[in-house]
Design an enzyme around this catalytic site. Structure first.
Site, PDB file in Angstrom:
ATOM      1  N   HIS A 135      -0.710  -2.819   6.759  1.00 54.76           N
ATOM      2  CA  HIS A 135      -1.116  -3.597   5.581  1.00 54.76           C
ATOM      3  C   HIS A 135      -0.657  -5.044   5.730  1.00 54.76           C
ATOM      4  O   HIS A 135       0.157  -5.373   6.600  1.00 54.76           O
ATOM      5  CB  HIS A 135      -0.490  -2.998   4.314  1.00 54.76           C
ATOM      6  CG  HIS A 135       1.002  -2.899   4.401  1.00 54.76           C
ATOM      7  ND1 HIS A 135       1.841  -3.961   4.134  1.00 54.76           N
ATOM      8  CD2 HIS A 135       1.802  -1.862   4.767  1.00 54.76           C
ATOM      9  CE1 HIS A 135       3.099  -3.578   4.322  1.00 54.76           C
ATOM     10  NE2 HIS A 135       3.109  -2.322   4.718  1.00 54.76           N
ATOM     11  N   HIS A 181       2.804  -6.068   0.972  1.00 53.43           N
ATOM     12  CA  HIS A 181       4.233  -6.310   0.815  1.00 53.43           C
ATOM     13  C   HIS A 181       4.820  -6.481   2.213  1.00 53.43           C
ATOM     14  O   HIS A 181       4.129  -6.283   3.212  1.00 53.43           O
ATOM     15  CB  HIS A 181       4.938  -5.158   0.077  1.00 53.43           C
ATOM     16  CG  HIS A 181       4.964  -3.874   0.854  1.00 53.43           C
ATOM     17  ND1 HIS A 181       3.862  -3.046   0.954  1.00 53.43           N
ATOM     18  CD2 HIS A 181       5.943  -3.283   1.582  1.00 53.43           C
ATOM     19  CE1 HIS A 181       4.164  -2.002   1.701  1.00 53.43           C
ATOM     20  NE2 HIS A 181       5.420  -2.122   2.107  1.00 53.43           N
ATOM     21  N   GLU A 195      -0.050   2.541   3.741  1.00 54.84           N
ATOM     22  CA  GLU A 195      -0.842   1.753   2.802  1.00 54.84           C
ATOM     23  C   GLU A 195      -2.228   1.417   3.333  1.00 54.84           C
ATOM     24  O   GLU A 195      -3.174   1.225   2.564  1.00 54.84           O
ATOM     25  CB  GLU A 195      -0.103   0.459   2.441  1.00 54.84           C
ATOM     26  CG  GLU A 195       1.131   0.658   1.588  1.00 54.84           C
ATOM     27  CD  GLU A 195       2.396   0.949   2.400  1.00 54.84           C
ATOM     28  OE1 GLU A 195       3.482   0.992   1.809  1.00 54.84           O
ATOM     29  OE2 GLU A 195       2.275   1.127   3.635  1.00 54.84           O
ATOM     30  N   HIS A 201       6.439   5.110   7.433  1.00 60.09           N
ATOM     31  CA  HIS A 201       6.261   4.751   6.027  1.00 60.09           C
ATOM     32  C   HIS A 201       7.359   5.321   5.137  1.00 60.09           C
ATOM     33  O   HIS A 201       7.655   6.522   5.188  1.00 60.09           O
ATOM     34  CB  HIS A 201       4.915   5.261   5.520  1.00 60.09           C
ATOM     35  CG  HIS A 201       4.725   5.073   4.038  1.00 60.09           C
ATOM     36  ND1 HIS A 201       4.468   3.830   3.486  1.00 60.09           N
ATOM     37  CD2 HIS A 201       4.797   5.941   2.998  1.00 60.09           C
ATOM     38  CE1 HIS A 201       4.361   3.953   2.167  1.00 60.09           C
ATOM     39  NE2 HIS A 201       4.560   5.228   1.846  1.00 60.09           N
ATOM     40  N   ASP A 236       1.920   3.615   9.450  1.00 57.72           N
ATOM     41  CA  ASP A 236       2.252   3.303   8.062  1.00 57.72           C
ATOM     42  C   ASP A 236       1.231   4.012   7.172  1.00 57.72           C
ATOM     43  O   ASP A 236       0.359   4.740   7.664  1.00 57.72           O
ATOM     44  CB  ASP A 236       2.241   1.789   7.845  1.00 57.72           C
ATOM     45  CG  ASP A 236       3.198   1.344   6.739  1.00 57.72           C
ATOM     46  OD1 ASP A 236       3.710   2.204   6.004  1.00 57.72           O
ATOM     47  OD2 ASP A 236       3.417   0.129   6.608  1.00 57.72           O
TER      48      ASP A 236
END
Length: 276
Positions: A104, A115, A10, A60, A8
């Site tokens: 994250h 999120h 973030e 992502h 990902d």
């Protein structure tokens, strides 16, 4: 030894804002470079531990963030979308371990760019009644396949979330959250050195786990929009908990794949930018 990487953005070293991680953002191109460097550090660690086959899944957003030419030459890259299994596409029971890079915290947590899968469209998620986000659902799905999660990298809050799920997973904090869009950054060379060392060390020690798939689990999602929840009830097996919350029962990884369909339905009905 076959190692799978779900990557990902973030939770990548140095990134704190939507402009760092979204195509078109003023710092997105720099973010892509930072992402590749974190991945390459993890790949070097895996090779040092004896990995003979390395699969990297760009997990992502558009899933076209990692530039093939920037990636370690030993890695095979899964790039683009749609993917049947999204962030876990290509993960099979043949893999000896999974590494989560740049992850994250879930929606509602005070972590960097927190999120759950879809910006603020998904307000809450639960797996068998336990609050869950991308970290927990990835871990549960890998475990159901019999693949241990060996390492997770991200901010300190993501590391804490992973430890709550499974304290045996090695975590590497590359930044320390001050708020949702602010963090104290670990120096890049130091962070990548820590990633490489953690992966190398953990893969040597990581046990092969048997599948823990013992039958159906319940996945519950509360959406920002009642319209999304209403439409999803047209999918067999999806039931309403309230006007904005739906639930389905099933075995992982099949339920993870079905959740991907829910997100595609939601995306077709909304056009809101995440991280607002």
């Amino acid at each position: 030894m076959r190692i799978y990487f779900s990557v990902d953005m973030e939770g990548i070293t140095g990134l704190v804002d939507a402009d760092d991680v979204q195509p078109g953002g003023r710092d997105y191109e720099r973010g892509r470079q930072m992402m590749a460097e974190d991945v390459n550090a993890a790949v070097r660690g895996a090779l040092a531990a004896g990995a003979t086959h390395v699969t990297v899944n760009d997990a992502h957003g558009p899933m076209r963030n990692l530039l093939p030419e920037a990636l370690h030459p030993a890695a095979r890259l899964i790039r683009g979308k749609p993917k049947a299994m999204g962030m876990l596409d290509g993960l099979t029971a043949d893999h000896d371990a999974m590494i989560c890079v740049g992850y994250h915290t879930r929606a509602g947590a005070l972590g960097v760019l927190s999120h759950s899968f879809m910006g603020h469209e998904i307000e809450d998620m639960w797996l068998d009644g336990r609050p869950v986000g991308e970290i927990g659902l990835a871990h549960a799905t890998a475990t159901a396949l019999g693949v241990p999660v060996a390492v997770l990298t991200g901010d300190d809050r993501a590391c804490e979330e992973m430890t709550e799920w499974d304290s045996t997973v090695t975590t590497v904090a590359v930044k320390y959250a001050h708020d949702r869009f602010a963090a104290e950054l670990r120096p890049a060379d130091e962070a990548r050195g820590a990633i490489e060392k953690a992966v190398a060390t953990s893969l040597v020690a990581a046990p092969r786990v048997a599948s823990t798939d013992s039958g159906p689990v319940a996945l519950t999602v509360r959406w920002q929009s009642a319209s999304v929840a209403s439409v999803l009830q047209g999918i067999p097996g999806v039931t309403a908990k309230d006007s904005r919350t739906v639930q389905a029962h099933g075995a992982l990884p099949g339920l993870y794949r079905q959740f991907g369909v829910w997100m595609r339905v939601a995306a077709s009905m909304t056009n809101q930018r995440p991280y607002c």
